[in-house]
Design a protein around this motif. Structure first.
Motif, PDB file in Angstrom:
ATOM      1  N   ASN A  18      54.185  48.560  45.939  1.00 23.35           N
ATOM      2  CA  ASN A  18      54.431  48.077  44.582  1.00 23.35           C
ATOM      3  C   ASN A  18      55.516  47.008  44.506  1.00 23.35           C
ATOM      4  O   ASN A  18      55.799  46.508  43.418  1.00 23.35           O
ATOM      5  CB  ASN A  18      54.801  49.238  43.656  1.00 23.35           C
ATOM      6  N   ASP A  19      56.141  46.666  45.632  1.00 19.79           N
ATOM      7  CA  ASP A  19      57.174  45.625  45.628  1.00 19.79           C
ATOM      8  C   ASP A  19      56.528  44.274  45.344  1.00 19.79           C
ATOM      9  O   ASP A  19      55.467  43.954  45.901  1.00 19.79           O
ATOM     10  CB  ASP A  19      57.903  45.577  46.970  1.00 19.79           C
ATOM     11  N   THR A  20      57.166  43.509  44.454  1.00 15.46           N
ATOM     12  CA  THR A  20      56.586  42.222  44.063  1.00 15.46           C
ATOM     13  C   THR A  20      57.613  41.101  44.174  1.00 15.46           C
ATOM     14  O   THR A  20      58.814  41.330  44.223  1.00 15.46           O
ATOM     15  CB  THR A  20      56.065  42.260  42.617  1.00 15.46           C
ATOM     16  N   TRP A  21      57.081  39.896  44.182  1.00 11.48           N
ATOM     17  CA  TRP A  21      57.872  38.672  44.126  1.00 11.48           C
ATOM     18  C   TRP A  21      57.189  37.785  43.107  1.00 11.48           C
ATOM     19  O   TRP A  21      56.067  37.334  43.325  1.00 11.48           O
ATOM     20  CB  TRP A  21      57.931  37.983  45.495  1.00 11.48           C
ATOM     21  N   LEU A  26      54.666  41.592  47.294  1.00 10.54           N
ATOM     22  CA  LEU A  26      55.645  41.055  48.234  1.00 10.54           C
ATOM     23  C   LEU A  26      55.021  40.787  49.598  1.00 10.54           C
ATOM     24  O   LEU A  26      55.301  39.759  50.224  1.00 10.54           O
ATOM     25  CB  LEU A  26      56.824  42.020  48.372  1.00 10.54           C
ATOM     26  N   SER A  27      54.157  41.677  50.055  1.00  9.70           N
ATOM     27  CA  SER A  27      53.516  41.472  51.359  1.00  9.70           C
ATOM     28  C   SER A  27      52.686  40.188  51.367  1.00  9.70           C
ATOM     29  O   SER A  27      52.678  39.447  52.354  1.00  9.70           O
ATOM     30  CB  SER A  27      52.649  42.672  51.734  1.00  9.70           C
ATOM     31  N   THR A  28      52.023  39.896  50.277  1.00 13.40           N
ATOM     32  CA  THR A  28      51.241  38.661  50.169  1.00 13.40           C
ATOM     33  C   THR A  28      52.144  37.441  50.234  1.00 13.40           C
ATOM     34  O   THR A  28      51.843  36.461  50.919  1.00 13.40           O
ATOM     35  CB  THR A  28      50.436  38.655  48.852  1.00 13.40           C
ATOM     36  N   GLU A  29      53.271  37.499  49.549  1.00 14.96           N
ATOM     37  CA  GLU A  29      54.220  36.382  49.565  1.00 14.96           C
ATOM     38  C   GLU A  29      54.762  36.152  50.971  1.00 14.96           C
ATOM     39  O   GLU A  29      54.884  35.011  51.418  1.00 14.96           O
ATOM     40  CB  GLU A  29      55.365  36.642  48.586  1.00 14.96           C
ATOM     41  N   ILE A  30      55.056  37.232  51.681  1.00 12.26           N
ATOM     42  CA  ILE A  30      55.554  37.097  53.052  1.00 12.26           C
ATOM     43  C   ILE A  30      54.508  36.437  53.936  1.00 12.26           C
ATOM     44  O   ILE A  30      54.807  35.519  54.707  1.00 12.26           O
ATOM     45  CB  ILE A  30      55.978  38.466  53.612  1.00 12.26           C
ATOM     46  N   VAL A  31      53.253  36.876  53.834  1.00 11.20           N
ATOM     47  CA  VAL A  31      52.173  36.291  54.643  1.00 11.20           C
ATOM     48  C   VAL A  31      52.001  34.809  54.327  1.00 11.20           C
ATOM     49  O   VAL A  31      51.891  33.978  55.230  1.00 11.20           O
ATOM     50  CB  VAL A  31      50.843  37.057  54.430  1.00 11.20           C
ATOM     51  N   HIS A  32      52.007  34.458  53.051  1.00  8.55           N
ATOM     52  CA  HIS A  32      51.814  33.055  52.677  1.00  8.55           C
ATOM     53  C   HIS A  32      52.981  32.186  53.142  1.00  8.55           C
ATOM     54  O   HIS A  32      52.777  31.051  53.575  1.00  8.55           O
ATOM     55  CB  HIS A  32      51.576  32.928  51.170  1.00  8.55           C
ATOM     56  N   ARG A  33      54.187  32.719  53.086  1.00  9.03           N
ATOM     57  CA  ARG A  33      55.342  31.957  53.569  1.00  9.03           C
ATOM     58  C   ARG A  33      55.317  31.833  55.092  1.00  9.03           C
ATOM     59  O   ARG A  33      55.694  30.801  55.639  1.00  9.03           O
ATOM     60  CB  ARG A  33      56.645  32.589  53.109  1.00  9.03           C
TER      61      ARG A  33
END
Length: 123
Positions: A18-21, A26-33
Motif C-alpha cells: 500500500n506504500d505510494t509515491w 511505490l514499487s512501480t515508481e522504483i521500477v520506472h526510476r
C-alpha cells in the motif's frame, strides 16, 4: 546460448504493497526510476506473509483482513550503477528496508542475437 559470469551488487527494497509515491504504487515508481536510470533490470515480488518494524503480521490468508502485503523490488547491476541509484531511494522510501549484497551473476545470452534458441524458430 553463451554464458558469462561476474560479480555484481543486488539491491533489494522491502516496502508495503500500500506504500505510494504521488498516488502511484511505490514499487512501480522504483521500477520506472530504475529503468530511467538505465539499470540492467528490476523485478517486483509480492509476499504472501511477513512483518516489519511494526511487528504487525500481514498475510494473504483468506481469513485475514490485512491487505498491505510485503513487496520486494530486486535490482542487480554493477556496484557503481546501483550505488548511484541509492539517492533516488532516499527520496522515495520513507518506511521500509533496503538491502545491498554482493552476488555472483550467471547471465545467459542469445548467441545468434536473433532470439532463436537451439534450433527453435520464432514465427
Amino acid at each position: 546460448m553463451t554464458r558469462s559470469t561476474g560479480r555484481e551488487l543486488r539491491l533489494t527494497v522491502f516496502v508495503g504493497e500500500n506504500d505510494t509515491w504521488h498516488h502511484r504504487p511505490l514499487s512501480t515508481e522504483i521500477v520506472h526510476r530504475a529503468h530511467a536510470a538505465g539499470l540492467a533490470g528490476a523485478s517486483v515480488f509480492r509476499g504472501v506473509e511477513g512483518f516489519g518494524a511494526s511487528s504487525r503480521i500481514h498475510t494473504s490468508r483468506i481469513l485475514s483482513l490485512s491487505e498491505d502485503l510485503p513487496v520486494a523490488v530486486l535490482i542487480v547491476d554493477t556496484e557503481e550503477r546501483v550505488r548511484a541509484f541509492l539517492p533516488q531511494l532516499d527520496e522515495l522510501v520513507t518506511e521500509g528496508l533496503v538491502v545491498l549484497d554482493d552476488c555472483e551473476v550467471v547471465r545467459y545470452t542469445d548467441r545468434a542475437g536473433d532470439g532463436s534458441r537451439g534450433g527453435e524458430t520464432r514465427e
